[in-house]
Design an enzyme around this catalytic site. Structure first.
Site, PDB file in Angstrom:
ATOM      1  N   SER A   1      40.972  36.266  33.607  1.00 13.14           N
ATOM      2  CA  SER A   1      40.232  37.438  33.132  1.00 13.14           C
ATOM      3  C   SER A   1      39.556  37.182  31.787  1.00 13.14           C
ATOM      4  CB  SER A   1      41.179  38.626  32.973  1.00 13.14           C
ATOM      5  OG  SER A   1      41.858  38.887  34.176  1.00 13.14           O
TER       6      SER A   1
HETATM    7  N1  SAH Z   1      46.445  37.302  34.930  1.00  8.57           N
HETATM    8  C1  SAH Z   1      45.611  36.250  35.449  1.00  8.57           C
HETATM    9  C2  SAH Z   1      44.424  36.794  36.223  1.00  8.57           C
HETATM   10  C3  SAH Z   1      44.516  36.333  37.600  1.00  8.57           C
HETATM   11  S1  SAH Z   1      43.390  36.982  38.777  1.00  8.57           S
HETATM   12  C4  SAH Z   1      45.194  35.285  34.351  1.00  8.57           C
HETATM   13  O1  SAH Z   1      45.435  35.576  33.197  1.00  8.57           O
HETATM   14  O2  SAH Z   1      44.679  34.207  34.683  1.00  8.57           O
HETATM   15  C5  SAH Z   1      44.526  37.827  39.840  1.00  8.57           C
HETATM   16  C6  SAH Z   1      45.546  37.001  40.549  1.00  8.57           C
HETATM   17  O3  SAH Z   1      46.270  37.898  41.382  1.00  8.57           O
HETATM   18  C7  SAH Z   1      45.004  35.910  41.472  1.00  8.57           C
HETATM   19  O4  SAH Z   1      45.529  34.687  41.092  1.00  8.57           O
HETATM   20  C8  SAH Z   1      45.511  36.336  42.860  1.00  8.57           C
HETATM   21  O5  SAH Z   1      45.872  35.246  43.688  1.00  8.57           O
HETATM   22  C9  SAH Z   1      46.725  37.181  42.505  1.00  8.57           C
HETATM   23  N2  SAH Z   1      47.163  38.132  43.526  1.00  8.57           N
HETATM   24  C10 SAH Z   1      46.424  38.938  44.326  1.00  8.57           C
HETATM   25  N3  SAH Z   1      47.220  39.676  45.115  1.00  8.57           N
HETATM   26  C11 SAH Z   1      48.518  39.344  44.810  1.00  8.57           C
HETATM   27  C12 SAH Z   1      49.801  39.759  45.262  1.00  8.57           C
HETATM   28  N4  SAH Z   1      49.945  40.694  46.218  1.00  8.57           N
HETATM   29  N5  SAH Z   1      50.891  39.193  44.713  1.00  8.57           N
HETATM   30  C13 SAH Z   1      50.790  38.250  43.742  1.00  8.57           C
HETATM   31  N6  SAH Z   1      49.605  37.816  43.264  1.00  8.57           N
HETATM   32  C14 SAH Z   1      48.481  38.358  43.786  1.00  8.57           C
END
Ligand code: SAH
Length: 202
Positions: free
Chosen positions: A52
Protein backbone atom coordinates in the site's frame (compact mmCIF):
# COMPACT_ATOMS: atom_id res chain seq x y z
CA UNK A 1 8.16 10.86 2.92
CA UNK A 2 7.15 11.52 6.52
CA UNK A 3 7.10 15.29 6.09
CA UNK A 4 5.67 15.63 2.58
CA UNK A 5 3.36 12.65 2.25
CA UNK A 6 2.23 12.19 5.84
CA UNK A 7 2.45 15.24 8.14
CA UNK A 8 1.37 17.70 5.48
CA UNK A 9 -1.55 15.47 4.60
CA UNK A 10 -2.99 15.23 8.07
CA UNK A 11 -1.22 12.33 9.77
CA UNK A 12 -0.47 13.62 13.28
CA UNK A 13 -0.10 10.50 15.45
CA UNK A 14 3.53 10.73 16.65
CA UNK A 15 3.81 7.00 17.37
CA UNK A 16 2.79 6.24 13.78
CA UNK A 17 5.04 8.93 12.28
CA UNK A 18 8.00 7.58 14.24
CA UNK A 19 7.27 4.02 13.05
CA UNK A 20 7.06 5.20 9.45
CA UNK A 21 10.37 6.99 9.91
CA UNK A 22 12.00 3.90 11.36
CA UNK A 23 10.82 1.03 9.12
CA UNK A 24 12.98 0.69 5.96
CA UNK A 25 10.27 0.45 3.28
CA UNK A 26 12.82 -0.39 0.56
CA UNK A 27 13.41 -3.81 2.12
CA UNK A 28 9.75 -4.72 1.56
CA UNK A 29 9.61 -4.05 -2.17
CA UNK A 30 11.10 -6.20 -4.96
CA UNK A 31 14.79 -5.43 -5.70
CA UNK A 32 14.06 -3.83 -9.06
CA UNK A 33 11.61 -1.37 -7.45
CA UNK A 34 13.81 -0.29 -4.54
CA UNK A 35 14.50 3.05 -6.18
CA UNK A 36 10.77 3.77 -6.05
CA UNK A 37 10.14 2.51 -2.52
CA UNK A 38 9.32 5.96 -1.07
CA UNK A 39 7.11 7.03 -3.98
CA UNK A 40 3.65 8.35 -3.10
CA UNK A 41 1.81 5.25 -4.33
CA UNK A 42 1.33 1.50 -4.21
CA UNK A 43 3.88 -0.84 -5.84
CA UNK A 44 3.64 -4.39 -7.20
CA UNK A 45 4.99 -7.11 -4.94
CA UNK A 46 4.14 -10.27 -6.95
CA UNK A 47 1.14 -12.65 -7.06
CA UNK A 48 -0.87 -9.74 -8.49
CA UNK A 49 -0.73 -7.95 -5.11
CA UNK A 50 0.59 -4.56 -3.97
CA UNK A 51 2.30 -2.87 -1.03
CA UNK A 52 0.00 0.00 0.00
CA UNK A 53 0.84 3.67 -0.47
CA UNK A 54 2.69 5.08 2.60
CA UNK A 55 -0.18 7.48 3.43
CA UNK A 56 -2.70 4.62 3.53
CA UNK A 57 -0.50 2.56 5.87
CA UNK A 58 -0.12 5.58 8.17
CA UNK A 59 -3.84 6.42 8.05
CA UNK A 60 -4.96 2.86 8.80
CA UNK A 61 -2.48 2.52 11.65
CA UNK A 62 -3.54 5.89 13.10
CA UNK A 63 -7.22 4.85 13.03
CA UNK A 64 -6.43 1.99 15.43
CA UNK A 65 -5.45 4.54 18.11
CA UNK A 66 -2.64 2.39 19.48
CA UNK A 67 -0.91 3.23 22.74
CA UNK A 68 1.73 0.48 22.69
CA UNK A 69 0.25 -2.38 24.67
CA UNK A 70 -2.19 -3.87 22.16
CA UNK A 71 -2.50 -7.21 20.38
CA UNK A 72 -3.35 -6.46 16.74
CA UNK A 73 -4.51 -8.70 13.89
CA UNK A 74 -3.65 -7.79 10.31
CA UNK A 75 -5.44 -9.52 7.44
CA UNK A 76 -3.38 -9.38 4.23
CA UNK A 77 0.33 -9.47 5.08
CA UNK A 78 1.45 -8.83 1.50
CA UNK A 79 5.01 -7.50 1.72
CA UNK A 80 4.96 -7.38 5.52
CA UNK A 81 5.44 -3.59 5.54
CA UNK A 82 2.10 -2.80 7.21
CA UNK A 83 2.81 -5.43 9.87
CA UNK A 84 6.26 -3.92 10.45
CA UNK A 85 4.76 -0.45 11.00
CA UNK A 86 2.07 -1.89 13.30
CA UNK A 87 4.68 -3.81 15.27
CA UNK A 88 6.43 -0.54 16.21
CA UNK A 89 3.13 0.84 17.58
CA UNK A 90 1.75 -2.05 19.65
CA UNK A 91 2.83 -5.07 21.73
CA UNK A 92 2.26 -7.87 19.23
CA UNK A 93 0.97 -8.42 15.70
CA UNK A 94 -0.55 -11.54 14.18
CA UNK A 95 -0.72 -11.19 10.41
CA UNK A 96 -2.35 -13.58 7.93
CA UNK A 97 -1.68 -13.94 4.19
CA UNK A 98 -3.31 -16.34 1.71
CA UNK A 99 -0.23 -16.60 -0.56
CA UNK A 100 2.51 -18.69 1.08
CA UNK A 101 5.16 -17.06 -1.15
CA UNK A 102 4.30 -13.57 0.15
CA UNK A 103 4.06 -14.77 3.77
CA UNK A 104 7.51 -16.39 3.47
CA UNK A 105 9.03 -13.22 2.03
CA UNK A 106 7.47 -11.06 4.74
CA UNK A 107 8.59 -13.41 7.50
CA UNK A 108 12.20 -13.32 6.35
CA UNK A 109 12.40 -9.50 6.08
CA UNK A 110 10.78 -9.11 9.50
CA UNK A 111 13.28 -11.59 10.95
CA UNK A 112 16.20 -9.80 9.28
CA UNK A 113 15.05 -6.55 10.89
CA UNK A 114 14.69 -8.23 14.28
CA UNK A 115 10.98 -7.39 14.54
CA UNK A 116 10.27 -10.36 16.81
CA UNK A 117 6.76 -9.33 17.88
CA UNK A 118 5.13 -10.28 14.56
CA UNK A 119 3.69 -13.73 13.85
CA UNK A 120 3.11 -14.37 10.13
CA UNK A 121 0.54 -17.04 9.25
CA UNK A 122 -0.59 -18.53 5.95
CA UNK A 123 -4.34 -18.96 5.68
CA UNK A 124 -7.69 -17.36 5.08
CA UNK A 125 -7.55 -14.19 7.13
CA UNK A 126 -11.29 -13.64 6.81
CA UNK A 127 -11.62 -16.30 9.50
CA UNK A 128 -9.28 -14.35 11.79
CA UNK A 129 -7.15 -16.11 14.41
CA UNK A 130 -9.65 -17.42 17.00
CA UNK A 131 -6.83 -19.03 19.00
CA UNK A 132 -5.35 -15.56 19.69
CA UNK A 133 -8.55 -13.50 20.04
CA UNK A 134 -9.65 -11.09 21.39
CA UNK A 135 -7.75 -8.40 19.47
CA UNK A 136 -7.53 -4.76 20.51
CA UNK A 137 -7.25 -3.79 16.86
CA UNK A 138 -7.83 -5.44 13.48
CA UNK A 139 -6.49 -4.03 10.22
CA UNK A 140 -7.82 -5.53 6.98
CA UNK A 141 -5.69 -4.49 4.01
CA UNK A 142 -7.91 -5.87 1.23
CA UNK A 143 -11.40 -4.75 0.24
CA UNK A 144 -14.40 -6.58 1.65
CA UNK A 145 -17.72 -6.38 -0.17
CA UNK A 146 -20.65 -5.09 1.91
CA UNK A 147 -18.80 -5.15 5.23
CA UNK A 148 -16.00 -6.90 7.09
CA UNK A 149 -16.22 -10.66 7.71
CA UNK A 150 -18.36 -11.35 10.81
CA UNK A 151 -15.65 -13.61 12.29
CA UNK A 152 -13.30 -10.60 12.50
CA UNK A 153 -15.87 -8.43 14.30
CA UNK A 154 -16.46 -11.30 16.72
CA UNK A 155 -12.74 -11.43 17.55
CA UNK A 156 -12.61 -7.77 18.65
CA UNK A 157 -12.06 -6.92 22.31
CA UNK A 158 -14.89 -4.84 23.82
CA UNK A 159 -12.92 -1.60 23.29
CA UNK A 160 -11.32 -2.77 20.05
CA UNK A 161 -11.60 -1.25 16.59
CA UNK A 162 -11.45 -2.79 13.14
CA UNK A 163 -10.30 -0.83 10.10
CA UNK A 164 -11.23 -2.18 6.68
CA UNK A 165 -11.80 -0.95 3.13
CA UNK A 166 -15.41 -1.73 2.21
CA UNK A 167 -17.04 -1.79 -1.22
CA UNK A 168 -20.74 -0.99 -1.52
CA UNK A 169 -21.88 -0.71 -5.13
CA UNK A 170 -19.34 1.55 -6.83
CA UNK A 171 -18.21 3.15 -3.61
CA UNK A 172 -15.04 1.85 -1.97
CA UNK A 173 -13.92 3.52 1.23
CA UNK A 174 -11.99 2.97 4.39
CA UNK A 175 -14.28 2.27 7.34
CA UNK A 176 -13.78 1.92 11.06
CA UNK A 177 -15.94 -0.49 13.07
CA UNK A 178 -16.31 -0.65 16.85
CA UNK A 179 -17.13 -3.79 18.83
CA UNK A 180 -20.48 -2.27 19.89
CA UNK A 181 -21.65 -2.02 16.28
CA UNK A 182 -20.90 1.66 15.60
CA UNK A 183 -19.05 2.44 12.38
CA UNK A 184 -17.57 5.45 10.64
CA UNK A 185 -16.93 5.92 6.93
CA UNK A 186 -13.62 7.59 6.07
CA UNK A 187 -11.73 8.35 2.85
CA UNK A 188 -12.34 6.74 -0.57
CA UNK A 189 -9.64 4.14 -1.29
CA UNK A 190 -8.66 1.41 -3.75
CA UNK A 191 -7.36 -1.94 -2.51
CA UNK A 192 -6.98 -5.42 -3.93
CA UNK A 193 -9.99 -7.63 -3.08
CA UNK A 194 -10.29 -9.73 0.05
CA UNK A 195 -10.58 -13.29 -1.28
CA UNK A 196 -11.87 -16.08 0.88
CA UNK A 197 -9.89 -19.34 1.07
CA UNK A 198 -6.13 -19.83 0.74
CA UNK A 199 -4.35 -19.50 -2.59
CA UNK A 200 -3.47 -22.42 -4.89
CA UNK A 201 -0.26 -24.05 -3.83
CA UNK A 202 -0.24 -22.28 -0.45
N1 SAH B 1 -0.43 -4.91 4.19
C1 SAH B 1 0.18 -5.21 2.92
C2 SAH B 1 -0.75 -4.89 1.76
C3 SAH B 1 -1.03 -6.12 1.03
S1 SAH B 1 -2.24 -6.08 -0.23
C4 SAH B 1 1.53 -4.54 2.79
O1 SAH B 1 1.87 -3.73 3.62
O2 SAH B 1 2.27 -4.90 1.86
C5 SAH B 1 -3.44 -7.18 0.47
C6 SAH B 1 -3.02 -8.59 0.70
O3 SAH B 1 -4.17 -9.27 1.19
C7 SAH B 1 -2.56 -9.37 -0.54
O4 SAH B 1 -1.29 -9.86 -0.33
C8 SAH B 1 -3.59 -10.51 -0.64
O5 SAH B 1 -3.04 -11.73 -1.09
C9 SAH B 1 -4.08 -10.62 0.80
N2 SAH B 1 -5.39 -11.25 0.98
C10 SAH B 1 -6.53 -11.10 0.26
N3 SAH B 1 -7.51 -11.85 0.78
C11 SAH B 1 -7.00 -12.50 1.88
C12 SAH B 1 -7.51 -13.40 2.85
N4 SAH B 1 -8.79 -13.82 2.82
N5 SAH B 1 -6.69 -13.84 3.82
C13 SAH B 1 -5.40 -13.43 3.89
N6 SAH B 1 -4.85 -12.58 3.00
C14 SAH B 1 -5.64 -12.11 2.01
Amino acid sequence: MVERQLRRRGISNERVLQAMEEVPRELFVPLELRGQAYRDGALRIGEGQTISQPWIVAAMTSLLDLSGDELVLEVGTGSGYGAAVLSRCCREVVTIERFASLADGARSVLRELGYANVEVRVGDGSKGAPDRAPFNGVSVTATAVGGPPIALLQQLAPDGVLVCPVRRGNDERLMRFHADGRSEAMVPVRFVPLVEGIADGA
